[in-house]
Design an enzyme around this catalytic site. Structure first.
Site: not given
Length: 249
Positions: A9, A60, A87, A182
């Site tokens: 991202h 994100r 993540e 991520h």
């Protein structure tokens, strides 16, 4: 030739503030939006046309994917979201400034927490409001599968079933797939694809919003991998990611 593009991202508000983010759902900065747009423009310039895209439950990554698809004029393609692409969970470190944490515990300890293979930070308490069991987006996930902290090893163990059963098999019928996620969830996939050792994975730092292309033959054997963009600029971005976990001089 078939391709999978992995994309971290764009810069988030906590990337800008140099905080451990993990499963905290922070937004993109203006810079992060611009990074996502540039990634989409670069992919369009290179002629990418994706059959399907995948992303996490965290905004994100979702918003980065949206910006990329908009620049590609491919907003219409199927998109699948999974918590398994989230993540790495940083446990009690989430929200702490990385440089300040390094000043307190030392650069090496923060490097271990950020990049080591099998060492996790201290977990969130069961009554901590940051515990994912209180988040409605995970209400259908069995509580025993929701992390309170994770090492990279545990992050990979969470991701791999989804990668092997949901994403990679689609390459048999698709030509190009896009995965927007991520830093650590993508490091896990890259470790698997490139057979990077447990010790060497510590040295892999992914910059935000730089497309990483993996090419496969018709038997789905990896034949080539490369970043899109200027190599020198990408090297500098990787070095900047590596410096995030060091105390300020």
């Amino acid at each position: 030739m078939k391709k999978i593009v992995l994309l971290r991202h764009g810069e988030s508000t906590w990337n800008r503030e140099n905080r451990f983010t993990g499963w905290t759902d922070v937004d993109l900065t203006e810079k992060g939006i611009a990074e996502a747009d540039r990634a989409g423009e670069l992919l369009k310039k290179e002629g990418f046309a994706f059959d399907k895209a995948y992303t996490s439950y965290l905004k994100r990554a979702v918003k980065t994917l949206d910006r990329v698809l908009d620049k590609l004029d491919q907003d219409w393609i199927p998109v699948e979201k999974s918590w398994r692409l989230n993540e790495k969970h940083y446990g009690m470190l989430q929200g702490l400034n990385k440089s300040e944490t390094a000043a307190k515990y030392g650069d090496q300890q923060v490097l271990v927490w950020r990049r080591s293979y099998d060492i996790a930070p201290d977990p969130l308490a069961e009554d901590d409001p940051r515990n994912p069991r209180f988040d409605p987006r995970y209400r259908l996930v069995p509580d025993g599968e929701l992390p309170r902290t994770e090492s990279l090893k545990e992050t990979i163990e969470r991701i791999m079933p989804y990668w092997q059963c949901a994403i990679f098999p689609n390459l048999k019928t698709a030509d190009q797939l896009l995965v927007v996620a991520h830093g650590n969830s993508l490091r896990g996939i890259i470790k698997h694809l490139k057979r990077i050792s447990d010790d060497d994975i510590v040295n892999l730092n992914l910059p935000t919003a730089v497309p990483y292309v993996f090419e496969f033959d018709d038997r789905l054997n990896l034949t080539k991998d490369y970043f899109l963009g200027d190599p020198e600029e990408i090297r500098k971005l990787m070095e900047a990611v590596a410096r995030q976990g060091k105390k300020q001089q």
